[in-house]
Design an enzyme around this catalytic site. Structure first.
Site: not given
Length: 311
Positions: A226, A274
């Site tokens: 994250r 990502h």
């Protein structure tokens, strides 16, 4: 009565998931289940859900038994006060395999010094062989499904792996630490640190100026967990000082990463968009349908979220 299953995600995802979900329902003996995007709220039994969908008020779904998240991350939904029924996070074998491949690939890249060879050596012959994996210490912060899979894969390659979690865990073949003292020890012994923690208030800025300073000079960081786990400014300062050799980052506080963010141009940072782990429709559908089968059978749901912990 066959269950009614609402697919609540962005419209374009329906085309991706409709066939795999139907195949999984048929295989589970739920051939008569009604799967659609537009079921009256009071008739919905299960909600297959993405947090970026238009559905944000769960109050009308008075008969629903569970919300089955399509994402591994649940930080965007755990605070929703209208959600009072069980919430299951996505634990997808396809996602686990993808994350393991990403972590192993970038750990090996940094371990072997591949960037130097790929980018060229300006005509200089520098036959500096890297150490063996047994001489490169890896610490994995986060021992959930993804962290454990990555730890086992790296251990299998010979790396001495230390796993850290917020609470105590015992894992065969892997040294484990927990708590604030354990975090400091894990970082002191991390030639390469891999971050696979969830996004919670307790994990924000796990890597700060203070904790980055604990790592050995020349250490590497891989963060596919994250974006909030790292203090961006502290990381840039540690890179500029030469304390951290390189950081490979797949997740960011703002996504897409703004074009003017200093990470893009920094020679000590690799930005990936990502892509480390994505929910795979076929395997994810099987997980979702297994929870629906359990709900219909009165069995416990898998992968339920602990709202007090945030994951």
């Amino acid at each position: 009565m066959p269950p009614n299953i609402l697919f609540a995600a962005r419209p374009e995802r329906w085309d991706t998931y409709r066939a795999p979900l139907r195949t999984a329902l048929d295989a589970a003996g739920l051939r008569q289940a009604h799967l659609a995007q537009d079921i009256a709220p009071e008739k919905v039994d299960y909600i297959v859900y993405a947090p970026n969908s238009d559905l944000q008020d769960f109050t009308p779904y008075t008969r629903a038994k569970a919300v089955l998240n399509l994402w591994a991350g649940v930080e965007a939904i755990t605070g929703n006060k209208t959600l009072r029924i069980p919430l299951a996070r996505m634990v997808d074998p396809g996602m686990t395999a993808s994350m393991t491949e990403y972590v192993v690939g970038h750990v090996m890249r940094h371990h072997l010094g591949m960037d130097r060879d790929i980018m060229g050596q300006d005509g200089r012959w520098t036959p500096d062989a890297p150490p063996l994996a047994t001489q490169r210490r890896v610490s994995i912060l986060g021992l959930g499904t993804l962290g454990l899979a990555a730890a086992r894969a790296l251990t299998g390659l010979g790396f001495p792996v230390t796993g850290w979690s917020r609470g105590p865990k015992s894992v065969d073949g892997i040294a484990t630490l927990h708590g604030s003292d354990g975090l400091r020890e894990a970082l002191r012994n991390a030639d390469i640190a891999v971050l696979l923690l969830p996004d919670t208030p307790a994990t924000e800025n796990t890597l700060s100026a203070e904790t980055l300073a604990l790592m050995p000079k020349g250490a590497f960081i891989v963060n596919p967990g994250r974006g909030t786990l790292i203090d961006d400014d502290a990381l840039l300062a540690a890179l500029d000082a030469g304390h951290i050799a390189h950081a490979t980052l797949d997740v960011f506080r703002t996504e897409p990463l703004p074009r003017d963010h200093p990470f893009w141009a920094h020679p000590g940072v690799t930005v990936t968009p990502h892509v480390a782990a994505e929910t795979r429709p076929r395997t994810a559908s099987e997980i979702i349908v297994e929870n629906i089968r359990r709900g219909e059978a009165g069995a416990p749901f898998l992968h339920l979220v602990d709202r007090t912990q945030g994951y």
